[in-house]
Write an enzyme that holds these catalytic residues in place. Structure first.
Site, PDB file in Angstrom:
ATOM      1  CG  ASP A 286      -1.933  -1.073   1.261  1.00 43.09           C
ATOM      2  OD1 ASP A 286      -1.945  -1.883   0.317  1.00 43.09           O
ATOM      3  OD2 ASP A 286      -2.723  -1.131   2.219  1.00 43.09           O
TER       4      ASP A 286
ATOM      5  CG  ASP B 165     -13.356  -2.228   0.309  1.00 35.69           C
ATOM      6  OD1 ASP B 165     -12.897  -3.373   0.096  1.00 35.69           O
ATOM      7  OD2 ASP B 165     -12.902  -1.214  -0.238  1.00 35.69           O
TER       8      ASP B 165
END
Length: 249
Positions: free
Chosen positions: A17, A138
């Site tokens: 990330d 998500d």
């Protein structure tokens, strides 16, 4: 045990990330909770040296709508050997950003917010690019999270039904409340999602131990294809090589 040994292996996707040009990990996806782990290229190379076949690469700044890390993302992909596939995520919301993402050489693109907010565009993209597109679901409870997990994105099951109709090739399912917490994956959520689709599912969020990898491997016959592993690797809870052994044992 013989039946278990014929189960296809669980594909592991170590995460890189990127925020502010650095490899970071968040807690529960919240901006401001970043812990930095150095250069993204170095992080990716470490996982590749340990046997990674996929890298889950995320532009967090693009996901949060606060700029982007395009140059760093390109550098990571350019330095990745051809045998290693890249799954790219973060801020891909229209034709221009999708084409730019595909042009990096990434094997698969994850759509997040755009798939929730712009269903007609998402259906068009799914129809055009097929296997190159995955949709990230998500979730908090059964409510989807959008815009870098800062806004509600609708009911999980209603959105999934729409994506199924559009022919979505693959889902990446994250329990937002688990992500970056090292509290174990949400096996119940994953099972419920797999009951509603014949498409492969990738788990994300909460993996903390090798036992968690083993638990996820047991879901492979139900349709679990892979698992994204992040914080546990960076925190050195186990090595990727150890995890790969469990995932294919």
């Amino acid at each position: 045990m013989s039946e278990f040994n014929t189960t296809p292996r669980l594909v592991l996707l170590p995460a890189v990330d990127v925020a502010g040009g650095k490899a970071v990990r968040l807690t529960q996806g919240e901006a401001g909770t970043e812990t930095s782990y150095g250069e993204p290229v170095d992080a990716a190379q470490e996982w590749i040296e340990q046997g990674a076949e996929w890298i889950h690469l995320v532009d967090l700044d693009a996901a949060f709508g606060r700029g982007n890390n395009h140059a760093v993302i390109k550098k990571v992909i350019k330095s990745t050997p051809k045998r290693v596939n890249i799954e790219l995520s973060g801020g891909i919301r229209d034709d221009a950003s999708l084409e730019a993402a595909l042009a990096t050489g990434a094997k698969r693109i994850n759509l997040g917010t755009a798939a929730l907010e712009n269903p007609e565009w998402a259906a068009h993209v799914i129809a055009e690019y097929g296997e190159a597109i995955a949709v990230g679901l998500d979730v908090r409870g059964t409510t989807l999270a959008a815009r870098g997990w800062t806004q509600d994105g609708g009911d999980l099951w209603a959105v999934m039904a729409r994506l199924e109709e559009a022919g979505c090739a693959r889902y990446v399912v994250t329990d937002v409340t688990k992500d970056g917490t090292l509290k174990g994956p949400n096996l119940e959520l994953l099972t419920a999602v797999m009951e509603r689709t014949h498409r492969p599912v990738i788990a994300s969020g909460g993996v903390a131990t090798l036992d968690d990898i083993a638990d996820l491997r047991e879901l492979v016959p139900l349709g679990l294809e892979g698992a994204i592993v992040g914080k546990a690797l960076y925190a050195k809870a186990f090595t990727l090589a150890e995890a790969l052994d469990v995932a294919s044992d």
